[in-house]
Write a protein that holds these residues in place. Sequence first.
Motif, short mmCIF file in Angstrom:
data_model
loop_
_atom_site.label_atom_id
_atom_site.label_comp_id
_atom_site.label_asym_id
_atom_site.label_seq_id
_atom_site.Cartn_x
_atom_site.Cartn_y
_atom_site.Cartn_z
N TRP A 171 0.99 -1.57 -0.40
CA TRP A 171 0.04 -0.49 -0.05
C TRP A 171 0.83 1.05 -0.54
O TRP A 171 1.88 1.17 0.03
CB TRP A 171 -0.99 -0.15 0.70
CG TRP A 171 -0.84 0.34 2.45
CD1 TRP A 171 0.12 1.52 3.33
CD2 TRP A 171 0.07 -1.52 3.36
NE1 TRP A 171 0.64 0.64 4.91
CE2 TRP A 171 0.89 -0.77 4.46
CE3 TRP A 171 0.08 -2.76 2.95
CZ2 TRP A 171 1.01 -2.00 5.14
CZ3 TRP A 171 0.40 -3.06 3.89
CH2 TRP A 171 1.40 -2.77 5.22
N GLY A 172 0.41 2.42 -0.22
CA GLY A 172 0.96 3.33 -0.72
C GLY A 172 2.05 3.81 0.12
O GLY A 172 2.56 2.50 0.49
N ALA A 173 2.78 4.92 0.69
CA ALA A 173 2.63 6.48 0.08
C ALA A 173 2.44 6.54 -1.35
O ALA A 173 2.96 5.92 -2.24
CB ALA A 173 3.39 7.19 1.34
N GLY A 174 1.96 7.28 -1.73
CA GLY A 174 1.94 7.71 -3.58
C GLY A 174 1.43 7.62 -4.33
O GLY A 174 0.52 7.58 -5.60
N ASP A 175 0.38 6.38 -3.33
CA ASP A 175 -0.87 5.80 -4.66
C ASP A 175 -1.76 6.92 -4.50
O ASP A 175 -2.83 5.94 -5.52
CB ASP A 175 -1.61 4.45 -3.41
CG ASP A 175 -2.58 4.77 -2.28
OD1 ASP A 175 -1.94 6.38 -2.61
OD2 ASP A 175 -3.40 4.49 -1.78
N HIS A 222 -8.22 5.31 -0.43
CA HIS A 222 -6.70 4.97 -0.78
C HIS A 222 -6.93 2.86 0.09
O HIS A 222 -7.58 2.57 0.34
CB HIS A 222 -5.46 4.87 0.47
CG HIS A 222 -5.17 6.49 0.63
ND1 HIS A 222 -4.37 6.98 -0.51
CD2 HIS A 222 -6.19 7.97 0.80
CE1 HIS A 222 -4.09 8.43 -0.41
NE2 HIS A 222 -5.21 9.05 0.21
N TYR A 223 -5.73 2.58 -0.97
CA TYR A 223 -6.59 0.89 -0.67
C TYR A 223 -5.07 0.48 -1.14
O TYR A 223 -3.80 0.53 -0.96
CB TYR A 223 -6.34 0.26 -2.15
CG TYR A 223 -7.99 1.26 -2.64
CD1 TYR A 223 -8.89 0.90 -2.58
CD2 TYR A 223 -7.83 2.46 -3.14
CE1 TYR A 223 -10.17 0.93 -2.94
CE2 TYR A 223 -9.17 3.07 -3.68
CZ TYR A 223 -10.66 3.09 -3.42
OH TYR A 223 -11.59 3.54 -3.54
N ARG A 224 -5.51 -1.26 -0.43
CA ARG A 224 -4.47 -2.64 -0.55
C ARG A 224 -4.37 -2.84 -1.14
O ARG A 224 -5.13 -3.57 -1.84
CB ARG A 224 -4.22 -2.77 0.90
CG ARG A 224 -3.76 -2.25 2.82
CD ARG A 224 -3.98 -3.10 3.60
NE ARG A 224 -5.00 -3.67 4.15
CZ ARG A 224 -5.34 -3.73 4.95
NH1 ARG A 224 -4.23 -4.26 6.18
NH2 ARG A 224 -6.44 -4.33 5.17
N PHE A 225 -3.16 -3.28 -2.07
CA PHE A 225 -2.87 -4.25 -3.52
C PHE A 225 -2.53 -5.47 -2.86
O PHE A 225 -0.56 -6.23 -2.63
CB PHE A 225 -2.26 -3.29 -4.16
CG PHE A 225 -2.83 -2.41 -4.65
CD1 PHE A 225 -3.95 -1.99 -5.75
CD2 PHE A 225 -2.66 -1.39 -3.96
CE1 PHE A 225 -4.62 -1.01 -6.36
CE2 PHE A 225 -3.28 -0.30 -4.35
CZ PHE A 225 -4.13 0.25 -5.45
N PHE A 226 -3.30 -6.48 -3.16
CA PHE A 226 -2.75 -7.92 -2.51
C PHE A 226 -2.57 -8.43 -4.48
O PHE A 226 -3.48 -8.43 -5.49
CB PHE A 226 -4.03 -8.88 -2.31
CG PHE A 226 -4.51 -8.28 -0.62
CD1 PHE A 226 -4.09 -9.34 0.33
CD2 PHE A 226 -5.49 -7.33 -1.25
CE1 PHE A 226 -4.92 -8.65 1.78
CE2 PHE A 226 -5.89 -6.95 0.67
CZ PHE A 226 -5.50 -7.79 1.17
N GLY A 273 10.69 0.26 -2.12
CA GLY A 273 11.00 1.30 -2.54
C GLY A 273 9.82 2.08 -2.78
O GLY A 273 10.45 3.79 -2.76
N HIS A 274 8.88 1.76 -3.13
CA HIS A 274 7.34 2.92 -3.63
C HIS A 274 6.64 2.42 -2.43
O HIS A 274 5.72 3.70 -2.43
CB HIS A 274 6.75 2.10 -4.39
CG HIS A 274 7.78 2.30 -6.45
ND1 HIS A 274 8.62 3.10 -6.81
CD2 HIS A 274 8.91 0.37 -6.76
CE1 HIS A 274 9.41 2.44 -7.84
NE2 HIS A 274 9.30 1.35 -7.58
N CYS A 275 6.76 1.84 -1.73
CA CYS A 275 5.14 1.57 -0.90
C CYS A 275 5.41 2.24 0.98
O CYS A 275 7.08 2.11 1.43
CB CYS A 275 5.11 0.57 -0.60
SG CYS A 275 4.28 -0.18 -2.58
N GLU A 276 4.42 2.12 1.74
CA GLU A 276 4.64 2.60 2.61
C GLU A 276 4.63 1.51 3.59
O GLU A 276 4.82 1.04 4.82
CB GLU A 276 3.39 3.39 3.41
CG GLU A 276 3.04 3.89 4.54
CD GLU A 276 1.86 4.66 4.63
OE1 GLU A 276 1.35 3.86 6.12
OE2 GLU A 276 1.38 5.04 4.09
#
Length: 273
Positions: free
Chosen positions: A197-201, A235-239, A260-263
């Motif tokens: 999940w995020g940040a930056g999502d 905001h979402y979580r991606f499975f 490196g892209h995610c919270e």
Amino acid sequence: MRVAYLGPAGTFSEEAARAADRAAGAELMPETTIADAIEAVALGHADEAIVPIENSIEGSVAQTLDTLADRSDVTIVAEQVLPVSHFLVAARDLAEREIERVVSHPQPLGQCAHWLRAHTPAAELVAASSTADAVREVAASDAPWAAIGTRRAAELYGGTVLAEGIEDEAGNATRFVWVAPAGADVGSPAKTSIVFWGAGDDTPGWLVRCLSEFAFRGVNLTKIESRPLRGRLGHYRFFVDLDLGLDAPDAAEAVAALRGHCEGVRVLGTYPT
């Protein structure tokens, strides 16, 4: 071994456990909810749990995904696919036009939606915590109600089977996962499930950049699904399921780069198929 499952006796989860070689000779422990079955493992009350995670008609089981995403003390150690056929059960013989209510877990209600509209269009659809609970409730009632469940549940609770094979697709099947305490030995993994999940999502291209870490390394994704990130509207979580275990360098590198892209990135399990 003690195996927790969504109870009571007579559910499809119990059928899956009884069909599994890994549960041979195990003590089967019925739990009230999927979350309870997983928590039984986390608390040490059960050695493993078997829980439904995905159906070929209705898609993912939200409670399983959300519970696994919220826990770091359990891991997926195996998966199992069970062909699923649904039975319409009542306390006594009833004509379809007499049925005023159909009770079942939300997943079977969805898996049989077209059949129900065609055969019991006036019936109220009522959700239950499990198929076996639905059959047990209906079998004990004098009301003109029916339940969707297993033949075993009808036999256990004294129900009468009114119809069988009422699922909307003949190839209906449910994928179950086996859950064990974090750090459990899984043998030779061939598949990995993660959530991130995020940040930056909420920025353009963020999800593409995340998924490109797998694409550029040739790691095949067999599933991707989003679920709401609780408490943060929009905001979402991606499975995501990867077609490799984390012992494969490309998969391990992709997951490492994803961080490196995610919270947050959590490995739900890396396990044999």
